[in-house]
Design a protein around this motif. Sequence first.
Motif, PDB file in Angstrom:
ATOM      1  N   UNK A  10     -23.923   7.938 -24.073  1.00 42.25           N
ATOM      2  CA  UNK A  10     -22.651   8.015 -23.362  1.00 42.25           C
ATOM      3  C   UNK A  10     -22.433   9.416 -22.818  1.00 42.25           C
ATOM      4  N   UNK A  11     -21.929   9.476 -21.603  1.00 47.44           N
ATOM      5  CA  UNK A  11     -21.573  10.762 -21.016  1.00 47.44           C
ATOM      6  C   UNK A  11     -20.277  11.247 -21.645  1.00 47.44           C
ATOM      7  N   UNK A  12     -19.911  12.470 -21.325  1.00 47.59           N
ATOM      8  CA  UNK A  12     -18.627  12.990 -21.791  1.00 47.59           C
ATOM      9  C   UNK A  12     -17.507  12.181 -21.154  1.00 47.59           C
ATOM     10  N   UNK A  13     -16.431  12.016 -21.858  1.00 46.29           N
ATOM     11  CA  UNK A  13     -15.286  11.272 -21.343  1.00 46.29           C
ATOM     12  C   UNK A  13     -14.614  12.108 -20.262  1.00 46.29           C
ATOM     13  N   UNK A  14     -14.358  11.488 -19.119  1.00 41.44           N
ATOM     14  CA  UNK A  14     -13.724  12.163 -17.985  1.00 41.44           C
ATOM     15  C   UNK A  14     -12.344  11.563 -17.753  1.00 41.44           C
ATOM     16  N   UNK A  15     -11.340  12.412 -17.576  1.00 37.47           N
ATOM     17  CA  UNK A  15     -10.006  11.870 -17.291  1.00 37.47           C
ATOM     18  C   UNK A  15      -9.936  11.335 -15.871  1.00 37.47           C
ATOM     19  N   UNK A  16      -9.159  10.294 -15.675  1.00 38.70           N
ATOM     20  CA  UNK A  16      -8.901   9.737 -14.350  1.00 38.70           C
ATOM     21  C   UNK A  16      -7.490  10.163 -13.962  1.00 38.70           C
ATOM     22  N   UNK A  17      -7.405  11.035 -12.992  1.00 35.64           N
ATOM     23  CA  UNK A  17      -6.114  11.555 -12.572  1.00 35.64           C
ATOM     24  C   UNK A  17      -5.485  10.660 -11.514  1.00 35.64           C
ATOM     25  N   UNK A  18      -4.186  10.515 -11.565  1.00 40.41           N
ATOM     26  CA  UNK A  18      -3.420   9.769 -10.569  1.00 40.41           C
ATOM     27  C   UNK A  18      -3.896   8.336 -10.421  1.00 40.41           C
ATOM     28  N   UNK A  19      -4.508   7.768 -11.440  1.00 37.70           N
ATOM     29  CA  UNK A  19      -4.945   6.375 -11.383  1.00 37.70           C
ATOM     30  C   UNK A  19      -6.139   6.163 -10.470  1.00 37.70           C
ATOM     31  N   UNK A  20      -6.783   7.232 -10.023  1.00 33.46           N
ATOM     32  CA  UNK A  20      -7.912   7.126  -9.114  1.00 33.46           C
ATOM     33  C   UNK A  20      -9.224   6.974  -9.845  1.00 33.46           C
ATOM     34  N   UNK A  21     -10.286   6.929  -9.084  1.00 28.51           N
ATOM     35  CA  UNK A  21     -11.627   6.820  -9.631  1.00 28.51           C
ATOM     36  C   UNK A  21     -12.401   8.050  -9.179  1.00 28.51           C
ATOM     37  N   UNK A  22     -13.099   8.678 -10.108  1.00 29.68           N
ATOM     38  CA  UNK A  22     -13.878   9.860  -9.747  1.00 29.68           C
ATOM     39  C   UNK A  22     -14.895   9.501  -8.679  1.00 29.68           C
ATOM     40  N   UNK A  23     -15.172  10.437  -7.783  1.00 27.31           N
ATOM     41  CA  UNK A  23     -16.072  10.184  -6.669  1.00 27.31           C
ATOM     42  C   UNK A  23     -17.466   9.773  -7.121  1.00 27.31           C
ATOM     43  N   UNK A  24     -17.917  10.247  -8.260  1.00 25.48           N
ATOM     44  CA  UNK A  24     -19.259   9.919  -8.742  1.00 25.48           C
ATOM     45  C   UNK A  24     -19.303   8.597  -9.492  1.00 25.48           C
ATOM     46  N   UNK A  25     -18.186   7.931  -9.633  1.00 21.95           N
ATOM     47  CA  UNK A  25     -18.132   6.674 -10.375  1.00 21.95           C
ATOM     48  C   UNK A  25     -18.897   5.574  -9.646  1.00 21.95           C
ATOM     49  N   UNK A  26     -19.570   4.725 -10.420  1.00 15.70           N
ATOM     50  CA  UNK A  26     -20.264   3.579  -9.829  1.00 15.70           C
ATOM     51  C   UNK A  26     -19.271   2.553  -9.300  1.00 15.70           C
ATOM     52  N   UNK A  27     -18.029   2.607  -9.764  1.00 16.37           N
ATOM     53  CA  UNK A  27     -17.007   1.682  -9.281  1.00 16.37           C
ATOM     54  C   UNK A  27     -16.388   2.126  -7.966  1.00 16.37           C
ATOM     55  N   UNK A  28     -16.533   3.392  -7.618  1.00 16.16           N
ATOM     56  CA  UNK A  28     -15.885   3.948  -6.430  1.00 16.16           C
ATOM     57  C   UNK A  28     -16.096   3.143  -5.160  1.00 16.16           C
ATOM     58  N   UNK A  29     -17.355   2.890  -4.745  1.00 17.49           N
ATOM     59  CA  UNK A  29     -17.584   2.140  -3.506  1.00 17.49           C
ATOM     60  C   UNK A  29     -16.987   0.730  -3.533  1.00 17.49           C
ATOM     61  N   UNK A  30     -17.115   0.040  -4.655  1.00 16.61           N
ATOM     62  CA  UNK A  30     -16.569  -1.316  -4.758  1.00 16.61           C
ATOM     63  C   UNK A  30     -15.046  -1.299  -4.658  1.00 16.61           C
ATOM     64  N   UNK A  31     -14.427  -0.387  -5.363  1.00 11.94           N
ATOM     65  CA  UNK A  31     -12.963  -0.311  -5.318  1.00 11.94           C
ATOM     66  C   UNK A  31     -12.466   0.099  -3.941  1.00 11.94           C
ATOM     67  N   UNK A  32     -13.205   0.965  -3.257  1.00  8.60           N
ATOM     68  CA  UNK A  32     -12.826   1.352  -1.903  1.00  8.60           C
ATOM     69  C   UNK A  32     -12.869   0.138  -0.973  1.00  8.60           C
ATOM     70  N   UNK A  33     -13.923  -0.662  -1.067  1.00 11.39           N
ATOM     71  CA  UNK A  33     -14.051  -1.856  -0.232  1.00 11.39           C
ATOM     72  C   UNK A  33     -12.898  -2.821  -0.502  1.00 11.39           C
ATOM     73  N   UNK A  34     -12.589  -3.039  -1.774  1.00 15.35           N
ATOM     74  CA  UNK A  34     -11.480  -3.930  -2.120  1.00 15.35           C
ATOM     75  C   UNK A  34     -10.153  -3.390  -1.611  1.00 15.35           C
TER      76      UNK A  34
END
Length: 107
Positions: A10-34
């Motif tokens: 497991x990587x270090x735990x990263x906070x998610x600010x303002x309910x967003x997704x970090x740019x390096x997240x694997x979910x980022x592109x999918x959530x952007x499309x949605x």
Amino acid sequence: MQHISLSGQLSAVQPMLFGGVRQVSVLGPLLYILYTAELALVVVCHGLNLYQYADNTQIYISSSAGNADAAIVHHAGCYVDIEAWLKASRLRLNPTKTKTMCDVKKG
């Protein structure tokens, strides 16, 4: 908070600010499309075409020289509705990366 698991580590735990997704997240592109899926509906209702790749969007219309004025009117109306959608979605255009181009075919 989020972290990434790779081969059981497991990587270090990263906070998610303002309910967003970090740019390096694997979910980022999918959530952007949605999140931006409605944009296609705005564009299509004006008779224009939409091409998206990552966070880049191209809106275009093909027209003959005789129908260029109508194409410009469609594009301008679409742009007004896109601005309204962006505002309602709490997004904004980057004016330094926003361009309008015209390619009119003869005949």
